[in-house]
Design a protein around this motif. Structure first.
Motif, PDB file in Angstrom:
ATOM      1  N   ASP A  47       0.749  -1.356   0.017  1.00  0.00           N
ATOM      2  CA  ASP A  47       0.146   0.290  -0.018  1.00  0.00           C
ATOM      3  C   ASP A  47       0.916   1.212   0.203  1.00  0.00           C
ATOM      4  O   ASP A  47       1.142   0.963   0.715  1.00  0.00           O
ATOM      5  N   TRP A  48       0.499   1.794  -0.933  1.00  0.00           N
ATOM      6  CA  TRP A  48       1.930   3.076  -1.825  1.00  0.00           C
ATOM      7  C   TRP A  48       1.283   3.385  -2.092  1.00  0.00           C
ATOM      8  O   TRP A  48       0.249   3.298  -3.170  1.00  0.00           O
ATOM      9  N   ARG A  49       1.664   5.396  -2.046  1.00  0.00           N
ATOM     10  CA  ARG A  49       1.239   6.485  -3.309  1.00  0.00           C
ATOM     11  C   ARG A  49       1.813   7.928  -3.292  1.00  0.00           C
ATOM     12  O   ARG A  49       2.976   7.650  -2.734  1.00  0.00           O
ATOM     13  N   SER A  50       1.934   8.400  -3.553  1.00  0.00           N
ATOM     14  CA  SER A  50       2.778   9.218  -4.654  1.00  0.00           C
ATOM     15  C   SER A  50       2.163  10.418  -4.015  1.00  0.00           C
ATOM     16  O   SER A  50       1.475  10.821  -2.837  1.00  0.00           O
ATOM     17  N   VAL A  51       2.883  11.318  -2.832  1.00  0.00           N
ATOM     18  CA  VAL A  51       2.122  12.814  -1.700  1.00  0.00           C
ATOM     19  C   VAL A  51       2.852  13.720  -2.878  1.00  0.00           C
ATOM     20  O   VAL A  51       2.782  14.754  -2.814  1.00  0.00           O
ATOM     21  N   SER A  56       7.255   9.359  -2.084  1.00  0.00           N
ATOM     22  CA  SER A  56       6.014   8.783  -2.259  1.00  0.00           C
ATOM     23  C   SER A  56       6.018   8.005  -0.590  1.00  0.00           C
ATOM     24  O   SER A  56       7.194   8.557   0.683  1.00  0.00           O
ATOM     25  N   GLU A  57       4.802   7.811  -0.390  1.00  0.00           N
ATOM     26  CA  GLU A  57       4.511   6.906   1.180  1.00  0.00           C
ATOM     27  C   GLU A  57       3.866   5.459   0.981  1.00  0.00           C
ATOM     28  O   GLU A  57       3.639   5.017   0.492  1.00  0.00           O
ATOM     29  N   ARG A  59       2.285   3.173   3.900  1.00  0.00           N
ATOM     30  CA  ARG A  59       1.198   3.034   4.368  1.00  0.00           C
ATOM     31  C   ARG A  59       1.730   1.323   5.295  1.00  0.00           C
ATOM     32  O   ARG A  59       1.649   0.980   4.460  1.00  0.00           O
ATOM     33  N   ARG A  67       3.823   5.649   8.401  1.00  0.00           N
ATOM     34  CA  ARG A  67       4.170   5.950   7.165  1.00  0.00           C
ATOM     35  C   ARG A  67       5.515   6.206   6.689  1.00  0.00           C
ATOM     36  O   ARG A  67       6.416   6.655   7.141  1.00  0.00           O
TER      37      ARG A  67
END
Length: 76
Positions: A47-51, A56-57, A59, A67
């Motif tokens: 579970d990750w996403r660009s911030v 990116s982070e 979670r 994070r």
């Protein structure tokens, strides 16, 4: 599935991160964070996403919700 096609990552940890991890009082959280890093090394970012920008982070759904912020360069 051919195992040699699974991406592997090299995880580099900053000294600030290691100090934070060592100071974390919740030992179960420490274990979860380290386990998450091992999964990333094995090629599973989960579970990750660009911030924004190149950051990116990842979670971790445990306790207050941790994070892990990272910058990826190829497989590093």
């Amino acid at each position: 599935i051919q195992l040699n096609t699974i991406p592997m990552f090299s995880v580099r940890l900053t000294s600030e991160f290691l100090e934070w991890l060592d100071a974390l009082k919740d030992k179960k959280a420490q274990i979860r964070v380290v386990a998450r890093l091992r999964l990333a090394e094995a090629g599973s970012l989960g579970d990750w996403r660009s911030v924004g920008g190149e950051v990116s982070e990842m979670r971790i759904d445990f306790g207050p919700g941790y994070r892990l912020y990272f910058h990826r360069r190829g497989t590093v």
